[in-house]
Design an enzyme around this catalytic site. Structure first.
Site, PDB file in Angstrom:
ATOM      1  N   CYS A   1      13.028 -65.814  31.285  1.00 55.15           N
ATOM      2  CA  CYS A   1      13.082 -64.505  31.940  1.00 55.15           C
ATOM      3  C   CYS A   1      11.685 -63.907  32.073  1.00 55.15           C
ATOM      4  O   CYS A   1      11.420 -63.147  33.008  1.00 55.15           O
ATOM      5  CB  CYS A   1      14.012 -63.559  31.180  1.00 55.15           C
ATOM      6  SG  CYS A   1      13.584 -63.331  29.442  1.00 55.15           S
TER       7      CYS A   1
ATOM      8  N   HIS B   1      14.192 -59.534  26.194  1.00 53.01           N
ATOM      9  CA  HIS B   1      14.529 -59.958  27.555  1.00 53.01           C
ATOM     10  C   HIS B   1      13.629 -59.247  28.555  1.00 53.01           C
ATOM     11  O   HIS B   1      13.312 -58.065  28.399  1.00 53.01           O
ATOM     12  CB  HIS B   1      16.000 -59.627  27.837  1.00 53.01           C
ATOM     13  CG  HIS B   1      16.475 -60.089  29.176  1.00 53.01           C
ATOM     14  ND1 HIS B   1      16.427 -61.410  29.573  1.00 53.01           N
ATOM     15  CD2 HIS B   1      17.017 -59.400  30.222  1.00 53.01           C
ATOM     16  CE1 HIS B   1      16.920 -61.515  30.797  1.00 53.01           C
ATOM     17  NE2 HIS B   1      17.275 -60.317  31.211  1.00 53.01           N
TER      18      HIS B   1
END
Length: 952
Positions: A269, A862
């Site tokens: 990510c 994330h």
């Protein structure tokens, strides 16, 4: 020989020191060892010169190798996240590991943590121990709900994986089968190159692999070619999928260009977020979409990647802006990045900004218009005007660096260094590609500690204290005193590890040496150590005696329970010292009942002479200590009787004075009922001082003990060991009660939310004068020495696209932290003119075009992105393969990590870039109006922004 028949300590030290220097070779196996255990071993063998005095000290004997501190709870092979080499663990080659295990064994129930050496890099190869393995999920085609997880090295082959799957699901070798990659959207990819490694195949953390068995009639359940494969380049049997992109729903043409997600390949990510920000940087994307990069590819630049990064990035951008796909899988791009930057080759979480820095530099060198870089002698300002020096610096920069990346992202700042000794001023102008802005640091941190009060009946209390980040142990004691009422000068702070004192801190030691995982115990000591000459503070550890086997009389001991500190009279009798120790443990040492007392005398050990005991239970001076002795047990020996408690119940020298019972403390008098009844001692004790059992004590008719101040120091290496017989320990020592503690209300305290800071505050902090650290001095050409000079940075010129990196992550040897401060940054009209020191610079206004977000903590979490589409001027949220609409009020958050601003005079339609001028000319010739994502009144600012450009 050392313990248990091991090699002598000199041999151990020499062998391991040599093996630690072993070079890494591809395919070799290395082993992880917890650094705490290894440090204890180093003390024991005198590995470092400052530990020589402890060499052979049985009381620092490390015991079996214990790697529990590296492992997740309940998982014998799963490592904790974010472990750091040398800080959390050390690496040993196979030979070194085997030697340590043969000498010390491995803790019962633990398995060796073995890792392979893998080779990384495409052109410049280097080896690395693969500490974190790739976790794959394995299942059968007929039952994909039955998933089995296994860990593999990146060097393992597809054939190795297939053999493991066959073993798991009992598939015979003669049964024909094939492997598939299964992706999140129910797409599949064949794995039909058995010799390919996991790294070459691009398998990532958490990837699902499916094994399919051939039907009895010779057909395949999934058919000769899998209908669910969504790869426009898919074919069988050739294995080309490793080199191609996977696309969702190929052939569609109704997706809006640029609104294309990126599949997560496993902790990628960070890469997806960086790509989305760059993809939505209009001048860069137009450059690639119009194939301008092809004529500028530099295949011969030794600092570049032979054009591979630029070509791979261009292919990815074209797919994302084709309008055909809702998402693509950037495996080919990821592979290219990993080959040229091995730190990004795996599937562990990385820093988005670090990837951006590599990518911008890689694209620049791949597209550098300078084919042969000239050598340029850098000059100091030497009093020349800033304008002259700045122009010279920029011209020199362009002689070696000229690319689309320089055109779009490079600016110039002024650096001023002043020597504190001779006042020499050094001024240089340096280019930058992005600004790393410091955030106002948290000045405090929270620590959880345990306070052990002097009252032996009081359970340890857990507190959460707020202390200065840059503070010392006294600050911790002061904060704890405010919560507990215990005076700070009556506290001693310790770090307990593996049932012993790992460290005993001095009041002036830095708090930065305390790590988050440390178990910090603070002991209340009711004496003034600087003034009280009648008492001494001693560390006390608990040991359980054992025999090595039933075939030998050799004995040893192992630590257990929680050690403690206590103050005792400097001159004492052996009996009173025993009673003081028993009194200190009365909360968790159970006393015998009348029935137990009449059953027979308690035996504190099978032989009073074990480890050289004298008749009074005190170890003789110079006797062997902790782990083992060559003297046999004498089964017929009997322990000496403990004098009646009535004779010693009132100790004039007991710490605490006569008013202890009035203050609620447990005393010998109040605990008499607890202590009476024993005719035999529960434990013996032995003194250890800095590795030697040579603390002076006077042995006479009254069995006095004298602690000599010239030899005794409060130190983790000086302690009193209480040796327990296993039967007596099991019978009288309540381990659950000993480990019990209470929680103070402060543990539930959550610090108030911090107020936000403005982006301009961070810029001001960036341009604030600072003093260089002692570890990062400046070499003064006048003094001819390194000096802690003052340094000041100022902005001279700014680029068309300004990349701002908010420095949220901080690192030190002992701490890793993330700042979650809310930074308030403008969506439009960021005016940077006030920060430019160039007197000819006019107003410089910027509009936000993209943001990289990071959610979570240090080393994990994330990444996502917000970006403004260049075609429709609307904001969108990019979360891996998902793309959704966003509003401006969502963009400013604590997660914002990297900001992309574009200067208002450079947007499409302004004609700032050559490509934009070409497009503008074509539009005028055809009569087609030019679209712009800015209002027409923004053009009023064009003249104001002209002077913000580079001074070249």
């Amino acid at each position: 020989m050392a313990e248990g028949g091991a090699a002598d300590l000199d041999t151990q030290r020499s062998d391991i020191a040599t093996l630690l220097k072993t070079s890494l070779r591809k395919g070799d196996t290395w082993y992880l060892v917890d650094s705490r255990w290894f440090k204890q071993w180093k003390k024991y063998v005198g590995f470092d010169s400052w530990d020589k005095y402890q060499m052979g000290d049985q009381n620092v004997y490390p015991g079996p190798i214990d790697n529990s501190g590296l492992l997740k709870d309940g998982d014998a092979q799963s490592l904790k996240e974010h472990l750091i080499d040398e800080l959390d663990y050390i690496l040993l080659p196979t030979e070194g590991w085997n030697k340590l295990v043969s000498w010390y064994t491995l803790m019962e129930g633990q398995e060796p943590i073995a890792r392979k050496v893998v080779e990384q890099g495409m052109f410049v190869k280097h080896c690395k121990v693969e500490v974190y393995l790739t976790e794959l999920k394995l299942c059968e085609n007929g039952n994909m709900n039955n998933v089995v997880t296994r860990r593999f090295s990146k060097a393992d082959t597809i054939d190795t994986i297939e053999k493991e799957i066959r073993k798991i699901f009992n598939i015979p070798d003669e049964k024909e089968a094939r492997l598939w990659n299964k992706y999140m959207s129910n797409t599949f990819e064949p794995l039909n190159k058995p010799d390919s490694t996991i790294q070459d195949a691009g398998l990532y953390q958490g990837q699902v692999l499916v094994i399919e068995q051939k039907n009895e009639d010779g057909t395949w359940p999934r058919g000769p070619s899998a209908p669910n494969v969504k790869n426009s380049n898919y074919c069988l049997p050739s294995y080309t999928a490793y080199k191609n992109y996977d696309y969702s729903e190929p052939g569609r043409n109704n997706e809006q260009p640029g609104l294309c997600g990126l599949s997560n390949l496993g902790n990628t990510c960070f890469m997806n977020s960086a790509i989305q920000c760059l993809s939505n940087t209009p001048p860069l994307t137009e450059y690639f979409l119009n194939d301008k990069y092809q004529e500028e590819l530099n295949f011969d630049n030794p600092l570049g990647m032979r054009g591979e990064i630029a070509k791979s990035y261009a292919e990815l951008i074209k797919q994302m802006w084709s309008g055909k796909f809702s998402y693509v899988t950037p495996r080919a791009f990821k592979t290219q990045v990993g080959r040229f930057a091995p730190q990004f080759s795996g599937y562990q979480q990385q820093d988005c900004q670090e990837l951006l820095a590599f990518l911008l530099d890689g694209l620049h060198e791949d597209l550098n218009r300078i084919r042969k870089k000239p050598y340029i002698q850098l000059k100091d300002a030497d009093g020349r005007p800033d304008k002259v020096v700045a122009e010279e610096a920029w011209e020199n920069h362009l002689k070696r660096n000229d690319s689309i990346i320089v055109d779009i992202f490079h600016g110039l700042f002024k650096s001023t260094l002043v020597c504190p000794e001779c006042a020499k001023i050094s001024v240089t102008f340096d280019p930058f590609c992005y600004l790393t802005l410091p955030l106002p640091m948290k000045k405090e941190r929270s620590l959880e500690v345990y306070l052990v009060r002097m009252d032996p009946l009081a359970k340890p209390m857990q507190y959460k204290v707020i202390v200065p980040k840059i503070g010392n142990i006294l600050d911790l004691c002061t904060a704890l005193s405010a919560l507990s009422g215990v005076p700070a000068d009556k506290m001693i702070v310790t770090d307990i590890y593996n049932h012993r004192f790992h460290r005993i801190f001095a009041m002036d030691e830095n708090l930065s040496s305390i790590m988050e995982r440390d178990d910090i115990y603070v002991f209340e000591i009711n004496i003034n150590r600087t003034e009280d000459t009648e008492h001494v503070v001693i560390p006390v550890c608990l040991r359980e005696k054992f025999r090595h086997s039933s075939y030998t009389h050799h004995t040893g001991s192992s630590l257990f329970g929680q050690p403690f500190l206590m103050a005792v009279p400097r001159n004492n009798t052996e009996d009173k010292l025993y009673n003081l120790l028993l009194l200190r443990m009365c909360r968790y040492v159970k006393m015998s009942t009348e029935t137990e007392e009449t059953d027979g005398p308690l035996r504190c050990c099978e032989d009073q002479n074990i480890n050289g005991n004298g008749p009074n239970g005190i170890h003789e001076e110079g006797s062997p200590s902790e782990m083992e002795t060559d003297e046999p047990d004498d089964e017929s020996s009997q322990d000496q009787e403990l004098p009646s408690e009535n004779e010693n119940s009132q100790s004039e020298d007991s710490v605490g004075g006569d008013n202890d019972s009035e203050n609620g403390l447990c005393t010998e008098e109040t605990c008499k009922g607890r202590l009476t009844g024993h005719k035999k001692r529960l434990f013996t004790f032995q003194f250890n001082n800095l590795g030697n059992t040579d603390i002076n004590y006077i042995k006479d008719d009254t069995r006095h003990i004298r602690f000599d101040d010239r030899q005794l120091r409060l130190d983790e290496r000086s302690f009193l060991a209480l040796d327990w017989d296993p039967d007596l320990k099991k019978r009288y020592f309540d381990e659950n009660a000993a480990e019990d503690f209470e929680k103070h209300e402060s543990v539930e305290y959550k610090p108030p939310k911090r107020p936000f800071v403005k982006l301009k505050d961070c810029i001001e902090l960036f341009t604030t004068k600072e003093k260089l650290g002692a570890e990062d001095p400046w070499y003064c050409p006048n003094c001819k020495e390194h000096q802690q000079a003052t340094k000041k940075l100022d902005l001279w010129s700014l680029p068309p696209v300004l990349v701002v990196h908010l420095k949220r992550f901080s690192y030190s040897r002992y701490m890793r932290d993330k700042l979650d401060t809310l930074v308030d940054f403008p969506i439009s009209d960021l005016d940077m003119s006030e920060f430019l020191i160039n007197p000819n610079a006019g107003p410089c206004r910027y509009n936000l075009i993209a943001v990289s977000n990071h959610y979570g903590g240090m080393g994990g979490g994330h990444y996502t992105a917000f970006a403004k589409n260049k075609d429709d001027g609307k904001w969108y949220y990019f979360d891996d393969s998902s793309v959704s609409s966003a509003s401006e009020d969502q963009i400013v958050s604590k997660a914002a990590y990297v900001l992309f601003y574009q200067r208002q005079d450079t947007f499409s339609g302004t004609g700032f870039f050559p490509l934009d001028r070409e497009t503008k000319g074509a539009s005028a010739a055809t009569g087609v109006p030019l679209e712009s994502d800015e209002d027409s009144n923004d053009n009023d600012n064009d003249l104001e922004n002209e002077n913000c450009m580079h001074t070249n």
